[in-house]
Scaffold this motif. Structure first.
Motif, PDB file in Angstrom:
ATOM      1  N   ASP A 222       0.837  -1.203   0.000  1.00 15.37           N
ATOM      2  CA  ASP A 222       0.000   0.000   0.000  1.00 15.37           C
ATOM      3  C   ASP A 222       0.873   1.255   0.000  1.00 15.37           C
ATOM      4  OD1 ASP A 222      -2.874   1.289   0.914  1.00 15.37           O
ATOM      5  OD2 ASP A 222      -1.192   2.247   1.931  1.00 15.37           O
ATOM      6  N   VAL A 223       1.869   1.290   0.881  1.00 13.55           N
ATOM      7  CA  VAL A 223       2.757   2.449   0.957  1.00 13.55           C
ATOM      8  C   VAL A 223       3.525   2.616  -0.358  1.00 13.55           C
ATOM      9  CG1 VAL A 223       4.797   3.394   2.107  1.00 13.55           C
ATOM     10  CG2 VAL A 223       2.973   2.344   3.468  1.00 13.55           C
ATOM     11  N   ALA A 224       4.038   1.507  -0.883  1.00 10.63           N
ATOM     12  CA  ALA A 224       4.811   1.575  -2.123  1.00 10.63           C
ATOM     13  C   ALA A 224       3.943   2.052  -3.294  1.00 10.63           C
ATOM     14  CB  ALA A 224       5.431   0.213  -2.435  1.00 10.63           C
ATOM     15  N   ILE A 232       3.047  -4.492  -7.345  1.00  8.60           N
ATOM     16  CA  ILE A 232       1.786  -5.143  -7.719  1.00  8.60           C
ATOM     17  C   ILE A 232       1.865  -6.653  -7.522  1.00  8.60           C
ATOM     18  CG2 ILE A 232       0.217  -5.642  -9.626  1.00  8.60           C
ATOM     19  CD1 ILE A 232      -0.107  -2.835  -8.775  1.00  8.60           C
ATOM     20  N   HIS A 233       2.916  -7.280  -8.037  1.00  4.93           N
ATOM     21  CA  HIS A 233       2.994  -8.743  -7.996  1.00  4.93           C
ATOM     22  C   HIS A 233       3.032  -9.261  -6.562  1.00  4.93           C
ATOM     23  CE1 HIS A 233       4.010 -12.835  -9.009  1.00  4.93           C
ATOM     24  NE2 HIS A 233       5.132 -12.756  -8.319  1.00  4.93           N
ATOM     25  N   ASP A 234       3.946  -8.734  -5.747  1.00  2.67           N
ATOM     26  CA  ASP A 234       4.072  -9.226  -4.377  1.00  2.67           C
ATOM     27  C   ASP A 234       2.802  -8.977  -3.571  1.00  2.67           C
ATOM     28  OD1 ASP A 234       6.619 -10.059  -4.926  1.00  2.67           O
ATOM     29  OD2 ASP A 234       7.613  -8.358  -3.985  1.00  2.67           O
ATOM     30  N   THR A 235       2.172  -7.829  -3.770  1.00  4.69           N
ATOM     31  CA  THR A 235       0.949  -7.518  -3.039  1.00  4.69           C
ATOM     32  C   THR A 235      -0.180  -8.447  -3.454  1.00  4.69           C
ATOM     33  OG1 THR A 235       1.653  -5.198  -3.008  1.00  4.69           O
ATOM     34  CG2 THR A 235      -0.614  -5.664  -2.379  1.00  4.69           C
ATOM     35  N   ARG A 236      -0.274  -8.711  -4.741  1.00  2.00           N
ATOM     36  CA  ARG A 236      -1.313  -9.613  -5.238  1.00  2.00           C
ATOM     37  C   ARG A 236      -1.111 -11.023  -4.691  1.00  2.00           C
ATOM     38  NH1 ARG A 236      -1.845 -11.328 -11.582  1.00  2.00           N
ATOM     39  NH2 ARG A 236      -4.016 -12.044 -11.609  1.00  2.00           N
ATOM     40  N   VAL A 237       0.126 -11.493  -4.671  1.00  2.00           N
ATOM     41  CA  VAL A 237       0.395 -12.829  -4.130  1.00  2.00           C
ATOM     42  C   VAL A 237       0.028 -12.887  -2.653  1.00  2.00           C
ATOM     43  CG1 VAL A 237       2.225 -14.478  -3.566  1.00  2.00           C
ATOM     44  CG2 VAL A 237       2.159 -13.409  -5.829  1.00  2.00           C
ATOM     45  N   ALA A 238       0.328 -11.831  -1.896  1.00  4.44           N
ATOM     46  CA  ALA A 238      -0.006 -11.808  -0.470  1.00  4.44           C
ATOM     47  C   ALA A 238      -1.513 -11.881  -0.256  1.00  4.44           C
ATOM     48  CB  ALA A 238       0.565 -10.561   0.187  1.00  4.44           C
ATOM     49  N   THR A 239      -2.284 -11.171  -1.078  1.00  4.91           N
ATOM     50  CA  THR A 239      -3.738 -11.234  -0.930  1.00  4.91           C
ATOM     51  C   THR A 239      -4.239 -12.637  -1.250  1.00  4.91           C
ATOM     52  OG1 THR A 239      -4.141 -10.504  -3.224  1.00  4.91           O
ATOM     53  CG2 THR A 239      -4.002  -8.803  -1.534  1.00  4.91           C
ATOM     54  N   ARG A 240      -3.624 -13.280  -2.229  1.00  3.06           N
ATOM     55  CA  ARG A 240      -4.035 -14.643  -2.574  1.00  3.06           C
ATOM     56  C   ARG A 240      -3.661 -15.630  -1.468  1.00  3.06           C
ATOM     57  NH1 ARG A 240      -2.285 -14.974  -8.986  1.00  3.06           N
ATOM     58  NH2 ARG A 240      -4.279 -14.235  -9.841  1.00  3.06           N
ATOM     59  N   ARG A 241      -2.477 -15.480  -0.912  1.00  2.00           N
ATOM     60  CA  ARG A 241      -2.071 -16.351   0.200  1.00  2.00           C
ATOM     61  C   ARG A 241      -3.022 -16.187   1.388  1.00  2.00           C
ATOM     62  NH1 ARG A 241       3.766 -15.685  -1.410  1.00  2.00           N
ATOM     63  NH2 ARG A 241       4.595 -17.803  -1.559  1.00  2.00           N
ATOM     64  N   LYS A 266     -10.589 -10.942  -2.524  1.00  2.75           N
ATOM     65  CA  LYS A 266     -10.762 -11.291  -3.942  1.00  2.75           C
ATOM     66  C   LYS A 266     -10.972 -10.035  -4.771  1.00  2.75           C
ATOM     67  CE  LYS A 266     -13.599 -14.079  -7.069  1.00  2.75           C
ATOM     68  NZ  LYS A 266     -14.762 -15.015  -7.177  1.00  2.75           N
ATOM     69  N   TRP A 267     -11.765  -9.119  -4.247  1.00  2.00           N
ATOM     70  CA  TRP A 267     -12.005  -7.835  -4.936  1.00  2.00           C
ATOM     71  C   TRP A 267     -10.696  -7.073  -5.113  1.00  2.00           C
ATOM     72  CZ3 TRP A 267     -11.584  -3.136  -1.957  1.00  2.00           C
ATOM     73  CH2 TRP A 267     -11.833  -1.973  -2.695  1.00  2.00           C
ATOM     74  N   TYR A 268      -9.917  -6.975  -4.047  1.00  4.25           N
ATOM     75  CA  TYR A 268      -8.667  -6.225  -4.124  1.00  4.25           C
ATOM     76  C   TYR A 268      -7.664  -6.928  -5.036  1.00  4.25           C
ATOM     77  CZ  TYR A 268      -4.542  -3.605  -2.616  1.00  4.25           C
ATOM     78  OH  TYR A 268      -3.411  -2.823  -2.595  1.00  4.25           O
ATOM     79  N   ALA A 269      -7.581  -8.249  -4.934  1.00  2.72           N
ATOM     80  CA  ALA A 269      -6.674  -8.999  -5.813  1.00  2.72           C
ATOM     81  C   ALA A 269      -7.063  -8.808  -7.272  1.00  2.72           C
ATOM     82  CB  ALA A 269      -6.688 -10.479  -5.448  1.00  2.72           C
ATOM     83  N   GLY A 270      -8.368  -8.696  -7.540  1.00  5.19           N
ATOM     84  CA  GLY A 270      -8.821  -8.454  -8.904  1.00  5.19           C
ATOM     85  C   GLY A 270      -8.355  -7.111  -9.440  1.00  5.19           C
ATOM     86  N   LEU A 271      -8.378  -6.086  -8.584  1.00 12.38           N
ATOM     87  CA  LEU A 271      -7.890  -4.768  -8.994  1.00 12.38           C
ATOM     88  C   LEU A 271      -6.397  -4.814  -9.298  1.00 12.38           C
ATOM     89  CD1 LEU A 271      -9.727  -2.558  -6.333  1.00 12.38           C
ATOM     90  CD2 LEU A 271     -10.339  -2.825  -8.742  1.00 12.38           C
ATOM     91  N   LEU A 272      -5.654  -5.495  -8.430  1.00 17.34           N
ATOM     92  CA  LEU A 272      -4.218  -5.653  -8.666  1.00 17.34           C
ATOM     93  C   LEU A 272      -3.969  -6.485  -9.919  1.00 17.34           C
ATOM     94  CD1 LEU A 272      -3.216  -6.461  -4.989  1.00 17.34           C
ATOM     95  CD2 LEU A 272      -2.622  -4.362  -6.201  1.00 17.34           C
ATOM     96  N   GLY A 273      -4.773  -7.518 -10.098  1.00 16.69           N
ATOM     97  CA  GLY A 273      -4.602  -8.416 -11.238  1.00 16.69           C
ATOM     98  C   GLY A 273      -4.835  -7.726 -12.570  1.00 16.69           C
ATOM     99  N   ALA A 274      -5.765  -6.777 -12.596  1.00 13.03           N
ATOM    100  CA  ALA A 274      -6.027  -6.059 -13.849  1.00 13.03           C
ATOM    101  C   ALA A 274      -4.786  -5.297 -14.312  1.00 13.03           C
ATOM    102  CB  ALA A 274      -7.201  -5.102 -13.662  1.00 13.03           C
ATOM    103  N   VAL A 275      -4.005  -4.800 -13.351  1.00 16.92           N
ATOM    104  CA  VAL A 275      -2.750  -4.121 -13.686  1.00 16.92           C
ATOM    105  C   VAL A 275      -1.672  -5.144 -14.035  1.00 16.92           C
ATOM    106  CG1 VAL A 275      -0.969  -2.532 -12.874  1.00 16.92           C
ATOM    107  CG2 VAL A 275      -3.340  -2.233 -12.124  1.00 16.92           C
ATOM    108  N   ARG A 276      -1.548  -6.161 -13.189  1.00 22.96           N
ATOM    109  CA  ARG A 276      -0.480  -7.145 -13.360  1.00 22.96           C
ATOM    110  C   ARG A 276      -0.615  -7.914 -14.669  1.00 22.96           C
ATOM    111  NH1 ARG A 276       4.669  -8.393 -12.806  1.00 22.96           N
ATOM    112  NH2 ARG A 276       5.011 -10.640 -12.684  1.00 22.96           N
TER     113      ARG A 276
END
Length: 477
Positions: A222-224, A232-241, A266-276
């Protein structure tokens, strides 16, 4: 606003400590000595949410250090974001910590006064090797019920080209009576974090540690993101974990506390996923076009692909940024923050229960894979990939407490399976994108669909090779 990387160590000393000789620490160098008085007012939420994530926001008054400073932890130290002095908090710093503060108002929590005797050790060329500060510190708490503190400490900050504190200096500080400080910062000493409850079992500790690691990654991301970086990638993986943990081990948690959180993740991971997803496709297809013989690239193929995907990525990034300021997102962060000191356990968890549920996730992944191999359907392979991730994450969680060899084997297997299934999915997604792009290019002036068709065929072949690789991985199980 500018960034400065800070790498420092702190040493505890008593009032009678005598600084050892340091003029020969840097051969051929010299020492510059100055003194300065610093007054730093620290800001945080009432619950000290910034301190929870090792973020430090302060307004400092001093001869050459006046201004606002936000310190953000990173792998090799801390990066210090600096803004000019002002009575009001600069919006560019306040915005960076919006998520970590859970959208709450920031207020002054303490003031720290420092009398600093500064020793700058310079090399023969005049470059800064390190700075040794001998600090006498006094706090003035904002809250009436907090105690004022006073102490002395030594702070050693490395220069930009210095890898570590010289061993000679370490030895001399220790011989003079200095010891490594237990607090990472003055603020941490003045306003210590409350101790976290001790888990009732190793199983509960494993769950807490795994959840905490993912939550910390999400907050760091979030800060980054607010700084304009790309986690994006690391944050998305963390939400999935995190979401996978709630799904696999959810029965040991209080449903009233976790209900709905998986959907929000899932909602937040989807937002990250659209970028990733756009990032992945841009890199993948640029490489594919670059690998073709020039005579087979007819028209502005690379430019159209890059422009189309970059436009989508920027639009998705804008949607993500807007969502990150929404009450919905801040409520998700607040829920995750409340789990850090003590996850909402419903029952006492035991090691064998973690293993049992991890094995169940593995069986489900194997069943999904068998079904996908039988049908050969793309959607079945995609479901098998998601199940393989859950099995891998479940093995990661229980590995520290029981059946470590089994967990290690499963992590390795499902990671490999996840990778080849991911290759298949990337090929499928790329092929679909190329087909749609070809239909537009084929009717545009100066373009045709030949190269897109060639790329499409290559992606189809890549997906088929990945499908074969999946079968090979499964046979080696």
């Amino acid at each position: 606003m500018k960034d400065v990387v800070e790498r420092e160590t702190k040493w505890e000393v008593d009032r009678e400590f005598t600084l050892p000789p340091i003029d020969d620490i840097v051969p051929g160098g010299r020492v510059e000595e100055t003194s300065v008085e610093l007054t730093s007012t620290y800001f945080d939420t009432t619950a000290h949410d910034l301190l929870t994530h090792d973020l430090t926001l302060r307004r400092r008054a001093g001869d050459d250090e006046s201004g606002w400073q936000l310190k953000v932890p990173q792998a090799d130290g801390r990066v210090e974001l600096v803004a000019d002095w002002s009575d009001d908090m600069p919006s560019e710093l306040a915005d960076v910590v919006t998520g970590a503060a859970l959208g709450q108002q920031l207020r002054a929590i303490t003031t720290i006064h420092t009398l600093r005797n500064r020793h700058r050790l310079l090399g023969p060329d005049g470059d800064l090797v390190l700075e040794l500060d001998d600090d006498v510190v006094r706090t003035t708490p904002v809250d009436a019920d907090a105690d004022a503190l006073a102490w002395r400490e030594i702070e050693v900050e490395l220069g930009p080209h210095t890898d570590a504190v010289p061993a000679l200096l370490v030895d001399r500080l220790a011989e003079a009576g200095a010891s490594r400080a237990q607090y990472p910062s003055k603020l941490a000493r003045a306003v210590p974090k409350p101790g976290a409850p001790v888990p009732a079992s190793k199983a509960e500790r494993a769950i807490r540690d795994y959840l905490t690691a993912q939550i910390d990654t999400i907050f760091a991301g979030d800060v980054a993101l607010r700084r304009g970086e790309d986690p994006i990638h690391d944050t998305r993986v963390a939400t999935r974990r995190l979401r996978s943990t709630l799904r696999v081990f959810g029965t040991v948690l209080d449903r009233s506390a976790v209900d709905g959180i998986a959907d929000e993740l899932k909602w937040y991971a989807g937002l990250l996923g659209a970028v990733r997803d756009c990032q992945v496709q841009r890199s993948r297809l640029a490489a594919q076009v670059g690998a073709l013989p020039p005579e087979l690239v007819l028209g502005p193929v690379a430019a159209r692909i890059e422009t189309t995907l970059l436009e989508r990525q920027l639009a998705a990034r804008a949607v993500l940024a807007e969502a990150m300021d929404s009450p919905r997102y801040l409520a998700l962060l607040a829920a995750l923050q409340s789990w850090k000191p003590e996850p909402p356990f419903a029952i006492r968890s035991r090691k064998r229960e973690l293993v049992r549920r991890a094995r169940r996730a593995a069986r489900k992944a194997d069943k999904r894979l068998a079904e996908a191999m039988r049908t050969g359907r793309d959607d079945s392979l995609h479901r098998a990939r998601k199940a393989a991730k859950r099995a891998r994450y479940a093995a990661e969680l229980h590995r520290p407490v029981r059946k470590r060899a089994e967990a290690k084997s499963n992590i390795k297997y499902y990671k490999r399976l996840q990778r080849v299934l991911g290759d298949h999915n990337d090929g499928v997604v790329s092929a679909e994108f190329l087909w749609r792009t070809a239909t537009a290019a084929g009717t545009a002036q100066g373009e045709n669909g030949f190269t897109y068709g060639l790329l499409y065929a290559n992606e189809k072949h890549a997906a088929e090779r990945a499908r074969t690789a999946v079968a090979a991985v499964a046979r080696r199980r």
